[in-house]
Design a protein around this motif. Structure first.
Motif, PDB file in Angstrom:
ATOM      1  N   CYS B  54     -69.049  39.065  11.088  1.00  0.00           N
ATOM      2  CA  CYS B  54     -68.832  38.664  12.558  1.00  0.00           C
ATOM      3  C   CYS B  54     -68.701  37.296  12.900  1.00  0.00           C
ATOM      4  O   CYS B  54     -68.354  37.121  13.809  1.00  0.00           O
ATOM      5  N   ARG B  65     -61.978  40.573   3.796  1.00  0.00           N
ATOM      6  CA  ARG B  65     -60.650  41.168   4.435  1.00  0.00           C
ATOM      7  C   ARG B  65     -61.085  42.593   5.221  1.00  0.00           C
ATOM      8  O   ARG B  65     -61.742  43.222   4.822  1.00  0.00           O
ATOM      9  N   ILE B  66     -60.388  42.754   6.349  1.00  0.00           N
ATOM     10  CA  ILE B  66     -60.406  43.955   7.339  1.00  0.00           C
ATOM     11  C   ILE B  66     -59.117  44.476   7.264  1.00  0.00           C
ATOM     12  O   ILE B  66     -58.008  44.027   7.641  1.00  0.00           O
ATOM     13  N   GLN B  69     -56.281  42.514   5.821  1.00  0.00           N
ATOM     14  CA  GLN B  69     -55.960  41.106   6.430  1.00  0.00           C
ATOM     15  C   GLN B  69     -57.285  40.318   6.465  1.00  0.00           C
ATOM     16  O   GLN B  69     -58.225  40.920   6.931  1.00  0.00           O
ATOM     17  N   VAL B  71     -60.242  37.851   7.867  1.00  0.00           N
ATOM     18  CA  VAL B  71     -60.471  37.590   8.882  1.00  0.00           C
ATOM     19  C   VAL B  71     -59.949  36.277   9.581  1.00  0.00           C
ATOM     20  O   VAL B  71     -60.343  35.516   8.827  1.00  0.00           O
ATOM     21  N   ASP B  73     -60.458  32.791  11.829  1.00  0.00           N
ATOM     22  CA  ASP B  73     -61.424  32.092  12.186  1.00  0.00           C
ATOM     23  C   ASP B  73     -61.314  31.110  13.391  1.00  0.00           C
ATOM     24  O   ASP B  73     -60.067  30.261  13.245  1.00  0.00           O
ATOM     25  N   ARG B  75     -63.147  34.518  15.192  1.00  0.00           N
ATOM     26  CA  ARG B  75     -62.790  35.865  14.876  1.00  0.00           C
ATOM     27  C   ARG B  75     -61.824  36.477  15.840  1.00  0.00           C
ATOM     28  O   ARG B  75     -60.879  37.161  15.599  1.00  0.00           O
ATOM     29  N   ASP B  78     -58.802  40.468  18.681  1.00  0.00           N
ATOM     30  CA  ASP B  78     -58.511  41.708  17.687  1.00  0.00           C
ATOM     31  C   ASP B  78     -59.589  42.110  16.877  1.00  0.00           C
ATOM     32  O   ASP B  78     -59.534  43.247  16.703  1.00  0.00           O
ATOM     33  N   PHE B  79     -60.088  41.232  16.620  1.00  0.00           N
ATOM     34  CA  PHE B  79     -61.161  41.549  15.392  1.00  0.00           C
ATOM     35  C   PHE B  79     -62.238  42.439  16.120  1.00  0.00           C
ATOM     36  O   PHE B  79     -62.884  43.243  15.772  1.00  0.00           O
ATOM     37  N   SER B  80     -62.879  41.717  17.373  1.00  0.00           N
ATOM     38  CA  SER B  80     -63.712  42.558  18.079  1.00  0.00           C
ATOM     39  C   SER B  80     -63.201  43.923  18.424  1.00  0.00           C
ATOM     40  O   SER B  80     -64.431  44.912  18.523  1.00  0.00           O
ATOM     41  N   GLN B  82     -61.744  45.993  16.590  1.00  0.00           N
ATOM     42  CA  GLN B  82     -61.839  46.366  15.212  1.00  0.00           C
ATOM     43  C   GLN B  82     -63.215  46.653  14.782  1.00  0.00           C
ATOM     44  O   GLN B  82     -63.672  47.756  14.312  1.00  0.00           O
ATOM     45  N   VAL B  83     -64.193  45.747  14.989  1.00  0.00           N
ATOM     46  CA  VAL B  83     -65.246  45.534  14.269  1.00  0.00           C
ATOM     47  C   VAL B  83     -66.402  45.363  15.537  1.00  0.00           C
ATOM     48  O   VAL B  83     -66.194  44.538  16.189  1.00  0.00           O
TER      49      VAL B  83
END
Lengths: 278, 251
Positions: B54, B65-66, B69, B71, B73, B75, B78-80, B82-83
């Motif tokens: 996170c 990688r998620i 891709q 991750v 930095d 995050r 778009d990261f939030s 997904q995760v």
């Protein structure tokens, strides 16, 4: 076997804005020189029961009991001064969380020797020697270092062992341990339990082991009292736990996931059943 | 293809001049829709891995990688989407002065999700089995189990694919733990979620996870699949020690 502790019809009441609340409602049990477990979920009154034995319930809380006898002494009648003489040397309690129960600004050594110096009037060197012995008794390998440490410099397992060592220095007849291992890792937990076990066996101490963990209590104790909403709903021999009769005990056991168990949804606890409303 | 791929991850903190190697060289991969467990004692680095994913802990080596891709930095949004993460302590992880309505609608506002926020909040409450009447309550008016339901609902507001669970039931009573575990299993089945779950309780991991990584002192010790765990098929001494210390969890 003569009883070390007899409790009959213990009631603990707290006056709140919405009227009196009975946290413990008529608890009775007897304890010999054995390991007695008290289990229940949060709010079941298990900790309050343990504290009541030491009369550590602050006003507005009230303790009432038809009988509370420890080794022939009537705990309901003696003065606060006499009670203080019992706490520590005769009946000791290990509190749940070493983080909150040790003095954060005092070195461990000073905390361990305080009682010896003040109560037993020992000299500094003698007190220190006894404190180190106590730390060795709970399997602390470098007691000299721990004596010089502050509580925040110790891990949870070490802190918990320090607490146990402190309670054992005066060699009490009865130890009340309130979730002594809940904050610990399973492997450390096993060590702490074997220390307690040795003390019951070797010193003939009585132990009240308070925990929310039914399986742990079943493995470790001789007898188990199951509490729900301030009452004892069932008393079972630890080995017979899987044959417990009361629906609450059964429910508590069934709702636990098991290694190698089914992965179907876990059965919930039916809190609307007749037994739960009483 | 694996949804979460972690290769040679290291996390090092600097504390009072000396270095603390919380995670050293850990690799794992979690498939789409899989439930993967991390188990170990305190200080083994299991929670730090979740925090590193996170961006809450510094990644000092290796890659995360998620969905193929690396991750970014920091995050980013778009990261939030997904995760999302659910934390251990439901008493500390909800803002004490925000109503459930605010807690649950905030992610939608931050991410500019179009549509009926009102309905989304009601739906979220329904999904985690909380009465709609709770909508304007504060966290202190809820029990621990109810709060953890709110934390789960909040994590699901943005419809993530991955949920990171950090000891989600260890602060709860046994009967409440059962309810929350059942809720998590149901939501995973309904939405095809991927779980990465940390627990110190082997029984919980066994119940919830398809595969599990045993950790000690920041390192990976052994990966076990579900059958190995239940059948005591571990090969390393440490994993066996942990298993034997948990013997009462088979009762």
């Amino acid at each position: 076997m003569s009883d070390l502790l007899t409790i009959r019809d213990l009631r603990v009441t707290f006056d709140t804005e919405t009227g009196p609340v009975e946290a413990v409602r008529g608890v009775s049990f007897r304890l010999g020189r054995e390991r007695l477990g008290i289990v229940g979920e949060s709010g079941s009154g298990k900790t309050i029961t343990g504290r009541s034995v030491l009369r550590l319930i602050r006003p507005p809380g009230r303790i009432e009991a038809a009988e509370m006898t420890f080794d022939g002494i009537d705990l309901t009648r003696i003065s606060e001064r006499e009670m203080r003489a019992l706490r520590g040397p005769r009946i000791a309690m290990v509190m749940q969380d070493p983080k909150y129960s040790l003095n954060p600004v005092m070195k461990v050594g000073a905390q361990l020797t305080e009682g010896l110096r003040l109560r037993d009037r020992l000299g500094a060197a003698e007190a220190r020697r006894k404190a180190i012995e106590a730390l060795e008794a709970v399997q602390i390998r470098d007691p000299e270092r721990v004596m010089e440490a502050y509580p925040h410099e110790l891990s949870g397992g070490m802190g918990q062992r320090v607490m146990i060592a402190m309670m054992l220095i005066p060699n009490p007849d009865l130890l009340i341990a309130d979730e002594p291992t809940s904050a610990l890792d399973v492997t450390v937990q096993a060590e702490v339990l074997s220390i307690l076990d040795g003390l019951v066996r070797d010193r003939g101490m009585g132990l009240i082991f308070i925990s929310h963990d039914l399986r742990l209590v079943a493995r470790f104790c001789d007898r188990v009292l199951v509490m729900y909403k301030g009452r004892i709903v069932e008393e079972v021999a630890a080995g017979e736990l899987t044959r417990a009769k009361h629906p609450y005990t059964q429910g508590l056991l069934n709702c636990l996931p098991r290694i190698g168990g089914s992965r179907a949804p876990l059965p919930g606890l039916d809190r609307d059943a007749d037994w739960a409303r009483a | 293809m694996a949804l979460i791929e972690i290769e040679n991850l290291s996390v090092t903190f600097r504390s009072k001049g000396h270095l603390v190697r919380a995670v050293q060289d850990v690799s794992l991969s979690v498939g789409d829709g899989e439930s993967y467990g991390l188990v170990g004692e305190s200080g083994s680095g299991k929670s730090t891995i979740l925090r590193a994913i996170c961006g809450l802990a510094p990644v000092t080596g290796g890659t995360i990688r998620i969905a193929g891709q690396p991750v970014p930095d920091p995050r980013g949004r778009d990261f939030s989407r997904q995760v999302q993460m659910v934390f251990q302590d439901p008493y500390a992880s909800l803002h004490p002065r925000h109503t459930l309505d605010r807690v649950l609608s905030e992610p939608l506002a931050i991410h500019g999700v179009k549509g009926d926020a009102d309905r989304a909040v009601m739906q979220a409450l329904d999904d985690v089995g909380l009465p709609r009447a709770f909508r304007f309550r504060y966290p202190h008016q809820l029990s621990g189990g109810q709060r953890q339901r709110v934390a789960i609902a909040r994590a699901l507001m943005l419809k993530p694919r991955i949920v990171l669970l950090d000891e989600p039931t260890s602060a709860l009573d046994a009967s409440v733990q059962a309810e929350v575990l059942n809720l998590l299993s149901r939501l995973r089945a309904e939405r095809g979620l991927t779980f990465l779950m940390v627990s110190h309780d082997l029984a919980v991991i066994d119940h919830m996870c398809d595969r599990v990584l045993v950790m000690q002192h920041g390192r990976a010790v052994e990966e076990l699949n579900h059958a190995d765990l239940a059948g005591a098929g571990m090969k390393t001494d440490y994993a066996r020690t942990l298993f034997e210390a948990s013997a009462d969890r088979m009762l």
